[in-house]
Write a protein that holds these residues in place. Structure first.
Motif, PDB file in Angstrom:
ATOM      1  N   SER A  45      -6.978   3.257  -3.171  1.00  0.00           N
ATOM      2  CA  SER A  45      -6.525   4.061  -4.313  1.00  0.00           C
ATOM      3  C   SER A  45      -7.633   4.947  -4.883  1.00  0.00           C
ATOM      4  O   SER A  45      -7.416   5.633  -5.855  1.00  0.00           O
TER       5      SER A  45
ATOM      6  N   GLN B   7       0.509  -2.121  -7.700  1.00  0.00           N
ATOM      7  CA  GLN B   7      -0.866  -2.600  -7.643  1.00  0.00           C
ATOM      8  C   GLN B   7      -0.910  -4.122  -7.743  1.00  0.00           C
ATOM      9  O   GLN B   7      -1.672  -4.776  -7.038  1.00  0.00           O
ATOM     10  N   ASP B   8      -0.083  -4.689  -8.620  1.00  0.00           N
ATOM     11  CA  ASP B   8      -0.006  -6.150  -8.728  1.00  0.00           C
ATOM     12  C   ASP B   8       0.445  -6.769  -7.401  1.00  0.00           C
ATOM     13  O   ASP B   8      -0.098  -7.783  -6.964  1.00  0.00           O
TER      14      ASP B   8
ATOM     15  N   LEU C 264      -8.075  -2.752  -2.167  1.00  0.00           N
ATOM     16  CA  LEU C 264      -7.396  -1.884  -3.125  1.00  0.00           C
ATOM     17  C   LEU C 264      -8.276  -0.750  -3.612  1.00  0.00           C
ATOM     18  O   LEU C 264      -7.835   0.387  -3.693  1.00  0.00           O
TER      19      LEU C 264
ATOM     20  N   VAL D  99       3.133   2.205 -10.586  1.00  0.00           N
ATOM     21  CA  VAL D  99       1.753   1.993 -10.134  1.00  0.00           C
ATOM     22  C   VAL D  99       1.318   0.578 -10.480  1.00  0.00           C
ATOM     23  O   VAL D  99       0.757  -0.139  -9.642  1.00  0.00           O
TER      24      VAL D  99
ATOM     25  N   LEU E 232       2.315   1.649  -3.485  1.00  0.00           N
ATOM     26  CA  LEU E 232       1.285   2.111  -4.410  1.00  0.00           C
ATOM     27  C   LEU E 232       1.016   3.596  -4.218  1.00  0.00           C
ATOM     28  O   LEU E 232       0.927   4.354  -5.179  1.00  0.00           O
TER      29      LEU E 232
ATOM     30  N   ASP F 295      -2.434  -6.491  -4.924  1.00  0.00           N
ATOM     31  CA  ASP F 295      -3.468  -7.480  -5.258  1.00  0.00           C
ATOM     32  C   ASP F 295      -3.057  -8.869  -4.772  1.00  0.00           C
ATOM     33  O   ASP F 295      -3.863  -9.599  -4.199  1.00  0.00           O
TER      34      ASP F 295
ATOM     35  N   ARG G 145       0.835  -1.213   0.000  1.00  0.00           N
ATOM     36  CA  ARG G 145       0.000   0.000   0.000  1.00  0.00           C
ATOM     37  C   ARG G 145       0.861   1.250   0.000  1.00  0.00           C
ATOM     38  O   ARG G 145       0.559   2.232  -0.692  1.00  0.00           O
TER      39      ARG G 145
END
Length: 64
Positions: free
Chosen positions: A60, A35-36, A56, A31, A19, A39, A16
């Protein structure tokens, strides 16, 4: 709290943070990578019944 749970929660926190930094820097590649990772970390947490807080979409929201 067990060591595994702590490690998963730390992974979610780190993802987090990464990100958020990537969004702030407006770096599209970072990003996507962050993000991957987030996730995947959240998926691991859910699979093991670990409450990792906001998902997520909440973390975001409004930053893009």
């Amino acid at each position: 709290m067990g060591g595994f749970t702590e490690a998963v929660l730390e992974r979610v926190r780190a993802a987090r943070t990464a990100l958020s930094a990537a969004l702030e820097a407006e770096d599209a590649y970072e990003v996507a990578v962050a993000q991957d990772e987030l996730d995947d970390a959240l998926r691991v947490a859910r699979r093991h019944g670990i409450d990792a807080g906001a998902d997520l979409s909440e973390s975001s929201e409004g930053k893009g």
